[in-house]
Scaffold this motif. Structure first.
Motif, PDB file in Angstrom:
ATOM      1  N   LEU A 149       0.815  -1.211   0.000  1.00 35.07           N
ATOM      2  CA  LEU A 149       0.000   0.000   0.000  1.00 35.07           C
ATOM      3  C   LEU A 149       0.854   1.269   0.000  1.00 35.07           C
ATOM      4  O   LEU A 149       0.538   2.238  -0.704  1.00 35.07           O
ATOM      5  N   GLU A 150       1.923   1.292   0.782  1.00 31.50           N
ATOM      6  CA  GLU A 150       2.808   2.462   0.805  1.00 31.50           C
ATOM      7  C   GLU A 150       3.456   2.668  -0.572  1.00 31.50           C
ATOM      8  O   GLU A 150       3.592   3.802  -1.047  1.00 31.50           O
ATOM      9  N   PHE A 151       3.836   1.555  -1.216  1.00 26.22           N
ATOM     10  CA  PHE A 151       4.452   1.653  -2.541  1.00 26.22           C
ATOM     11  C   PHE A 151       3.445   2.187  -3.566  1.00 26.22           C
ATOM     12  O   PHE A 151       3.785   3.047  -4.391  1.00 26.22           O
ATOM     13  N   LEU A 152       2.204   1.700  -3.514  1.00 23.98           N
ATOM     14  CA  LEU A 152       1.168   2.207  -4.421  1.00 23.98           C
ATOM     15  C   LEU A 152       0.901   3.689  -4.183  1.00 23.98           C
ATOM     16  O   LEU A 152       0.705   4.463  -5.132  1.00 23.98           O
ATOM     17  N   LEU A 153       0.906   4.092  -2.920  1.00 20.34           N
ATOM     18  CA  LEU A 153       0.682   5.505  -2.599  1.00 20.34           C
ATOM     19  C   LEU A 153       1.797   6.382  -3.170  1.00 20.34           C
ATOM     20  O   LEU A 153       1.537   7.461  -3.720  1.00 20.34           O
ATOM     21  N   VAL A 202      -2.912   4.190   6.205  1.00 23.81           N
ATOM     22  CA  VAL A 202      -1.958   4.718   5.225  1.00 23.81           C
ATOM     23  C   VAL A 202      -2.410   6.080   4.707  1.00 23.81           C
ATOM     24  O   VAL A 202      -1.603   6.995   4.518  1.00 23.81           O
ATOM     25  N   ALA A 203      -3.707   6.242   4.487  1.00 22.52           N
ATOM     26  CA  ALA A 203      -4.235   7.525   4.021  1.00 22.52           C
ATOM     27  C   ALA A 203      -4.017   8.620   5.067  1.00 22.52           C
ATOM     28  O   ALA A 203      -3.642   9.753   4.741  1.00 22.52           O
ATOM     29  N   ARG A 241       9.672   6.199   6.766  1.00 23.00           N
ATOM     30  CA  ARG A 241       8.611   5.242   7.095  1.00 23.00           C
ATOM     31  C   ARG A 241       8.960   3.815   6.682  1.00 23.00           C
ATOM     32  O   ARG A 241       8.623   2.850   7.379  1.00 23.00           O
ATOM     33  N   PHE A 242       9.604   3.628   5.551  1.00 20.93           N
ATOM     34  CA  PHE A 242       9.861   2.280   5.030  1.00 20.93           C
ATOM     35  C   PHE A 242      10.768   1.448   5.940  1.00 20.93           C
ATOM     36  O   PHE A 242      10.423   0.302   6.260  1.00 20.93           O
ATOM     37  N   PRO A 243      11.943   1.955   6.389  1.00 20.50           N
ATOM     38  CA  PRO A 243      12.738   1.127   7.322  1.00 20.50           C
ATOM     39  C   PRO A 243      12.021   0.894   8.651  1.00 20.50           C
ATOM     40  O   PRO A 243      12.181  -0.178   9.251  1.00 20.50           O
TER      41      PRO A 243
END
Length: 503
Positions: free
Chosen positions: A344-348, A392-393, A415-417
């Motif tokens: 979801l983070e990648f799509l965002l 996520v939103a 956020r990713f790590p």
């Protein structure tokens, strides 16, 4: 056959004296017979003069009226001295080096060579294309001035001078770039800015050994204390009012030719969360908005990792009613919470980047419609849960409250790590990641100044200039964090004194 006396430049190139035909061949060969090089020859009393320049870089009208007209109407014999005395232009420079002639040609100067002379004359008659002042795009404001800097350094300096009408304002010129030099200006208030900061920045600029700089954002990265961290160390802005406001606080600014923005130093982490819009509101509203940004930044960093950690490991801390809802929404999801959150983070990020690269109207439509359609389709397909989409939103929405685009990008990367650490170690991983982040921030500096001041080192007297706002009557001192020469802005006793209307 008589041997000519030749003038040699430092690199050993012999160039003058030459006859006009030889000079034209030399210039044409250096520019690969470029048709944009205009080479004209005129003759008077048996003496020839050559005038050459790059067509589209020269103000042709000024060339005709201020240079060619007086030159062709001269009654005296042509020579370097007579031309300088008779032509009413102040920018005449005598040069004999071929390298110097080529450098001046490409920056828009007109070269005059009188046959037989040992030097040529150059005049700056540059024609610059520049856009008009427009509304800022990346730093939008509801209140306050809306104009932004342009690519014209002269225009930007004019705006700064217009906003700071003081003889105390210094606009120090520095040239950066060996093959393609750019004009750079160091901007500061002489009686306010810390002398050590000015000297440090000046030294870093003069020691910079590069061929060229594309923009102020690129120059900023060369000058930063550390180039191996995510956090921006110099405050970057396209708003003249924010730039001049920071200069009056004691910071040092940099403006670069062909760059529609400037940057300021020294900066702190909290500088990137400030907005000049806070000044145009009541102090209560300004305080609320600042605190909201601090909360939103922290929320944006930790909310998704906390969801992953809670659902993966510490689900016992979740209230039973919410845990049942999460379990029902995740019943059809085949992925563990870590993979689900990363997808979801990648799509965002894809939607955000695509929206930024597309034309404005198309990008806005694509971002809204794409987010709704993809999110709904992902839930119906069982690839993700409704709860995580909301999380996520909210995280993305919180990151948009940060006024600085550079700091907003840093938050997105952090956020990713943290999500990975939360997926493998739970809340222990989050605490480990945040501890490393805080240690990194404590060690970080901006132009030699601590990055977390006034939190570290602790300066309680500066809190009202960073974390909250007070009425203007109580802001009689500048922030000690920047160590300004003059700490006092105005006399507090006079400012708070009540006066009758007839006084």
């Amino acid at each position: 056959m008589r041997k000519r006396n030749k003038t040699k430049d430092k690199s050993g190139d012999t160039i003058f004296p030459l006859n006009i035909d030889e000079l034209e061949k030399v210039i044409s060969s250096k520019f690969e017979n470029n048709p944009d090089i205009k080479f004209s020859t005129y003759e008077q009393q048996g003496r020839k003069v050559a005038i050459f320049f790059i067509d589209y870089q020269v103000d042709v009208q000024k060339l005709q009226e201020s240079l060619l007209g007086p030159l062709l109407n001269m009654e005296k014999e042509w020579s370097n001295d007579s031309i300088v005395n008779e032509i009413p232009l102040n920018s005449a420079t005598k040069i004999s080096s071929l390298d110097e002639i080529l450098k001046r040609l490409v920056i828009g100067e007109v070269i005059i060579y009188v046959e037989g002379e040992n030097e040529s004359l150059t005049y700056l008659l540059l024609h610059k294309e520049s856009r008009s002042l427009e509304k800022a795009e990346t730093e939008s404001l509801v209140l306050g001035p809306k104009i932004s800097f342009t690519e014209s350094l002269a225009t930007n300096l004019n705006i700064v001078r217009w906003r700071i009408k003081s003889t105390d304002l210094v606009l120090e010129e520095v040239k950066i770039g060996k093959t393609m030099p750019h004009d750079v200006r160091i901007v500061y208030m002489k009686s306010i800015a810390n002398e050590e900061d000015v000297n440090t920045l000046r030294q870093r600029l003069k020691e910079l050994d590069v061929d060229e700089i594309e923009d102020s954002v690129v120059l900023k990265q060369y000058l930063e204390d550390s180039q191996y961290n995510l956090f921006p160390q110099f405050d970057h802005t396209e708003l003249p009012d924010r730039f001049t406001y920071s200069i009056k606080k004691g910071k040092v600014g940099i403006l670069v030719e062909n760059s529609p923005s400037g940057f300021l130093t020294p900066s702190t982490l909290f500088s990137f969360l400030e907005s000049t819009e806070d000044l145009y509101m009541r102090w209560q509203a300004g305080t609320f908005l600042r605190l909201l940004r601090f909360f939103a930044m922290a929320f944006s960093i930790i909310v998704t990792p906390m969801y992953v950690a809670a659902v993966s490991f510490q689900y016992t801390i979740i209230p039973t009613e919410i845990l049942i809802t999460i379990g029902q929404s995740r019943a059809a999801v085949p992925f563990p919470p870590l993979i689900e959150a990363l997808i979801l983070e990648f799509l965002l990020e894809l939607l955000r980047e695509a929206g930024a690269r597309l034309p404005t109207k198309v990008g806005q439509t694509m971002g809204i419609v794409g987010g709704i359609v993809i999110g709904q389709a992902a839930v119906e397909a069982g690839l993700t849960s409704n709860i995580l989409i909301i999380v996520v939103a909210m995280s993305a929405l919180s990151s948009f409250t940060v006024p600085s685009y550079l700091l907003g990008t840093t938050i997105r990367l952090i956020r990713f790590p943290l999500i990975l650490l939360a997926g493998f170690l739970g809340f222990l991983g989050i605490m480990f990641g945040l501890s490393l982040l805080i240690i990194h921030l404590l060690r970080l500096k901006s132009l030699g100044r601590p990055y977390l001041v006034p939190l570290y080192p602790l300066r309680l007297e500066d809190f009202n200039k960073v974390f909250y706002r007070t009425p203007f009557n109580f802001t009689n001192k500048r922030a000690k964090a920047y160590k300004p020469k003059d700490l006092i802005r105005f006399n507090k006793k006079d400012a708070t004194k009540k006066r009758d209307i007839d006084e």
